[in-house]
Design an enzyme around this catalytic site. Structure first.
Site, mmCIF file in Angstrom:
data_model
loop_
_atom_site.group_PDB
_atom_site.id
_atom_site.type_symbol
_atom_site.label_atom_id
_atom_site.label_comp_id
_atom_site.label_asym_id
_atom_site.label_seq_id
_atom_site.Cartn_x
_atom_site.Cartn_y
_atom_site.Cartn_z
ATOM 1 N N LYS A 1 24.712 -17.728 2.537
ATOM 2 C CA LYS A 1 24.185 -16.362 2.475
ATOM 3 C C LYS A 1 22.975 -16.228 3.403
ATOM 4 O O LYS A 1 22.126 -17.120 3.441
ATOM 5 C CB LYS A 1 23.798 -16.004 1.035
ATOM 6 C CG LYS A 1 22.741 -16.909 0.409
ATOM 7 C CD LYS A 1 22.613 -16.614 -1.077
ATOM 8 C CE LYS A 1 21.493 -17.352 -1.747
ATOM 9 N NZ LYS A 1 20.147 -17.051 -1.308
ATOM 10 N N CYS B 1 15.448 -15.902 -5.126
ATOM 11 C CA CYS B 1 16.915 -15.835 -4.965
ATOM 12 C C CYS B 1 17.670 -15.757 -6.281
ATOM 13 O O CYS B 1 18.729 -15.122 -6.346
ATOM 14 C CB CYS B 1 17.391 -17.005 -4.113
ATOM 15 S SG CYS B 1 16.846 -16.821 -2.399
ATOM 16 N N ASP C 1 20.969 -22.128 -4.241
ATOM 17 C CA ASP C 1 20.076 -22.669 -3.196
ATOM 18 C C ASP C 1 19.360 -23.979 -3.535
ATOM 19 O O ASP C 1 18.183 -24.147 -3.191
ATOM 20 C CB ASP C 1 19.023 -21.618 -2.816
ATOM 21 C CG ASP C 1 19.629 -20.348 -2.267
ATOM 22 O OD1 ASP C 1 20.859 -20.276 -2.152
ATOM 23 O OD2 ASP C 1 18.869 -19.404 -1.962
ATOM 24 N N THR D 1 14.625 -20.026 -5.950
ATOM 25 C CA THR D 1 13.547 -20.023 -6.894
ATOM 26 C C THR D 1 13.763 -18.896 -7.893
ATOM 27 O O THR D 1 14.418 -17.902 -7.583
ATOM 28 C CB THR D 1 12.166 -19.831 -6.200
ATOM 29 O OG1 THR D 1 12.152 -18.560 -5.538
ATOM 30 C CG2 THR D 1 11.887 -20.911 -5.198
ATOM 31 N N LYS E 1 18.452 -13.260 0.339
ATOM 32 C CA LYS E 1 18.018 -13.840 -0.935
ATOM 33 C C LYS E 1 19.108 -13.683 -1.990
ATOM 34 O O LYS E 1 19.323 -14.574 -2.798
ATOM 35 C CB LYS E 1 16.706 -13.178 -1.396
ATOM 36 C CG LYS E 1 15.564 -13.234 -0.380
ATOM 37 C CD LYS E 1 15.222 -14.651 0.027
ATOM 38 C CE LYS E 1 14.061 -14.694 1.013
ATOM 39 N NZ LYS E 1 13.944 -16.022 1.652
#
Ligand code: C5J
Length: 224
Positions: free
Chosen positions: A131, A164, A26, A160, A134
């Site tokens: 996704k 996630c 992410d 983070t 998370k």
């Protein structure tokens, strides 16, 4: 087949590079840049920048090694049909998921804010996992992709740390993957949660996995 010894906590990990993947969680504009999802929740997004330079070095080294590299993005379909009601409605953000912001609709696929930051942009051929949650395994084909390539070890990093990254490591651990988390290539809006998130992974003999700075992985990749 290249076998590398990575110094880590709580113990050294022996990794066969053909069976390892770098998983970058992410690193999206929505989390790292002003006007995105992270900032709408009241966070100081500048705190996540610490992970960018070490991750750029790690990504370059992983590409050179030929290791599989996977990127993930958290986000939702434009009609929000995959966004749980309680995720959209919770809290008092300045903008909710799906509302228009300076980088497009917050946390929506296809919008500029949803994409990966330019510094770490995926190279052609590197899989990107979209996704809705998370964890990177929840409602995605990540597990299938890893199993098809006989991957058993994940070098995990991104943001983070406690959300996630931790969720993905826990999901991976339950599925039988070994996770080595690269401490300086992760970041959080809460420095204390970053530290706690890493501590929880390596505690109790590595209950969820291993933790090490990326310099140790770079040294292992350089070793013969
Ligand atoms: C959050 C993430 N923090 N990528 N997502 O909501 O960690």
């Amino acid at each position: 087949m290249a076998v590398k010894r990575i110094e880590a906590e709580p113990s050294t990990v022996v990794v066969e590079l053909d069976h390892a993947a770098l998983v970058i969680i992410d690193m999206q504009r929505d989390f790292l840049e002003s006007g995105g999802f992270g900032e709408t929740l009241g966070n100081n997004v500048a705190l996540l920048k610490a992970a960018v330079a070490p991750l750029q070095t790690m990504l370059a080294a992983a590409r050179k090694s030929g290791m599989l590299i996977i990127h993930t993005r958290e986000g939702h379909r434009p009609d929000l049909s995959d966004a749980p009601k309680h995720k959209v409605e919770r809290g008092e953000p300045s903008l909710r998921i799906g509302q228009p912001g300076p980088m497009g609709r917050i946390l929506v696929r296809g919008e500029p804010g949803h994409d990966i930051i330019p510094e770490l942009y995926p190279a052609p051929g590197e899989p990107v996992i979209d996704k809705p949650g998370k964890g990177a395994f929840y409602q995605t084909d990540l597990e299938l992709m890893l199993k098809n390539r006989e991957i058993d070890t994940l070098l995990v990093c991104g943001v983070t740390t406690e959300v996630c990254v931790n969720t993905t490591v826990r999901e991976a651990n339950d599925r039988g993957f070994r996770c080595v988390v690269l401490s300086d290539c992760c970041a959080s809006y809460f420095p204390e949660f970053h530290e706690a998130g890493l501590a929880m992974i390596k505690a109790q003999g590595g209950i969820f996995g291993w933790v090490t700075p990326s310099t140790k992985v770079l040294a292992a990749l350089d070793s013969h």
